[in-house]
Design a protein around this motif. Structure first.
Motif, PDB file in Angstrom:
ATOM      1  N   LEU A  11       2.394  19.824 -21.298  1.00 14.49           N
ATOM      2  CA  LEU A  11       0.587  20.031 -21.004  1.00 14.49           C
ATOM      3  C   LEU A  11       0.772  19.130 -19.322  1.00 14.49           C
ATOM      4  O   LEU A  11       1.380  18.306 -19.330  1.00 14.49           O
ATOM      5  CB  LEU A  11      -0.272  19.161 -21.494  1.00 14.49           C
ATOM      6  CG  LEU A  11      -1.554  18.836 -21.953  1.00 14.49           C
ATOM      7  CD1 LEU A  11      -2.270  20.653 -21.958  1.00 14.49           C
ATOM      8  CD2 LEU A  11      -2.271  18.107 -23.288  1.00 14.49           C
ATOM      9  N   THR A  93      -0.560  29.034 -17.696  1.00 13.63           N
ATOM     10  CA  THR A  93      -0.960  28.643 -18.497  1.00 13.63           C
ATOM     11  C   THR A  93       0.480  29.541 -19.311  1.00 13.63           C
ATOM     12  O   THR A  93      -0.197  30.918 -19.136  1.00 13.63           O
ATOM     13  CB  THR A  93      -1.566  28.652 -18.501  1.00 13.63           C
ATOM     14  OG1 THR A  93      -2.353  27.323 -18.969  1.00 13.63           O
ATOM     15  CG2 THR A  93      -1.471  28.006 -21.410  1.00 13.63           C
ATOM     16  N   GLN A 112       7.255  25.848 -22.517  1.00 19.48           N
ATOM     17  CA  GLN A 112       6.029  26.070 -22.713  1.00 19.48           C
ATOM     18  C   GLN A 112       5.430  25.166 -21.273  1.00 19.48           C
ATOM     19  O   GLN A 112       5.274  23.821 -21.745  1.00 19.48           O
ATOM     20  CB  GLN A 112       4.974  25.555 -23.841  1.00 19.48           C
ATOM     21  CG  GLN A 112       4.028  26.047 -23.715  1.00 19.48           C
ATOM     22  CD  GLN A 112       2.470  27.382 -23.726  1.00 19.48           C
ATOM     23  OE1 GLN A 112       3.855  28.548 -24.592  1.00 19.48           O
ATOM     24  NE2 GLN A 112       2.316  27.395 -22.558  1.00 19.48           N
ATOM     25  N   THR A 114       1.040  24.248 -19.788  1.00 17.29           N
ATOM     26  CA  THR A 114      -0.672  24.332 -20.153  1.00 17.29           C
ATOM     27  C   THR A 114      -1.618  23.330 -19.873  1.00 17.29           C
ATOM     28  O   THR A 114      -0.295  22.454 -19.741  1.00 17.29           O
ATOM     29  CB  THR A 114       0.066  24.130 -22.641  1.00 17.29           C
ATOM     30  OG1 THR A 114       0.335  24.935 -22.953  1.00 17.29           O
ATOM     31  CG2 THR A 114      -1.784  23.798 -21.892  1.00 17.29           C
ATOM     32  N   ARG A 115      -1.344  24.259 -18.762  1.00 18.84           N
ATOM     33  CA  ARG A 115      -2.963  24.191 -17.367  1.00 18.84           C
ATOM     34  C   ARG A 115      -4.026  23.011 -18.920  1.00 18.84           C
ATOM     35  O   ARG A 115      -4.792  24.260 -19.291  1.00 18.84           O
ATOM     36  CB  ARG A 115      -3.519  24.071 -16.764  1.00 18.84           C
ATOM     37  CG  ARG A 115      -3.212  23.806 -15.581  1.00 18.84           C
ATOM     38  CD  ARG A 115      -4.219  22.590 -15.770  1.00 18.84           C
ATOM     39  NE  ARG A 115      -5.728  23.262 -15.615  1.00 18.84           N
ATOM     40  CZ  ARG A 115      -6.349  23.040 -14.808  1.00 18.84           C
ATOM     41  NH1 ARG A 115      -6.199  22.923 -13.708  1.00 18.84           N
ATOM     42  NH2 ARG A 115      -7.524  23.241 -14.878  1.00 18.84           N
ATOM     43  N   SER A 116      -4.424  22.178 -18.688  1.00 14.05           N
ATOM     44  CA  SER A 116      -5.429  21.907 -19.706  1.00 14.05           C
ATOM     45  C   SER A 116      -6.642  22.243 -19.229  1.00 14.05           C
ATOM     46  O   SER A 116      -6.877  21.904 -17.821  1.00 14.05           O
ATOM     47  CB  SER A 116      -5.699  20.207 -20.046  1.00 14.05           C
ATOM     48  OG  SER A 116      -5.683  19.747 -18.816  1.00 14.05           O
TER      49      SER A 116
END
Length: 116
Positions: A11, A93, A112, A114-116
């Motif tokens: 993340l 993402t 995985q 994931t760009r918040s």
């Protein structure tokens, strides 16, 4: 037979960066250096796409969506390929995979991002 194994995802906050790593299957160790290698990604509901590639002479190509932000490299002695990702955007993402360019087998589980 173990496929490619990717790692390094996670993340990421806005403006953050990540470095993905991938090691080749043992069965291709002896010929790894001849392959053109690529990083692919698959976002939910979309097809897998090639975002970066490096051929056996070190020539590099990027998709327009990541050009200037991602950097691919390889270490033939370690049978690894890397993807340095910076200035990540929400549209980055996805699950990221590595493989030989044009391959249809040896796909790993991916990592995985994931760009918040």
């Amino acid at each position: 037979q173990r496929p490619f194994v990717e790692s390094g995802g996670g993340l990421v906050q806005p403006g953050g960066s990540l470095r993905l790593s991938c090691v080749a299957p043992g069965r291709i160790f002896s010929v790894y250096s001849v392959y053109d290698m690529g990083w692919y990604r698959q976002a939910p509901g979309k097809q897998r796409e090639l975002v970066a590639s490096i051929d056996n002479n070190g020539r590099i190509n990027y998709s327009d969506s990541v050009k200037g932000r991602f950097a691919i490299s390889r270490d033939n002695s370690q049978k690894k390929v890397y993807l340095r990702m910076s200035s990540l955007k929400p549209e980055d993402t996805a699950v990221y995979y590595c493989n030989r360019v044009g391959a249809s087998d040896d796909w790993g589980q991916g990592t995985q991002v994931t760009r918040s």
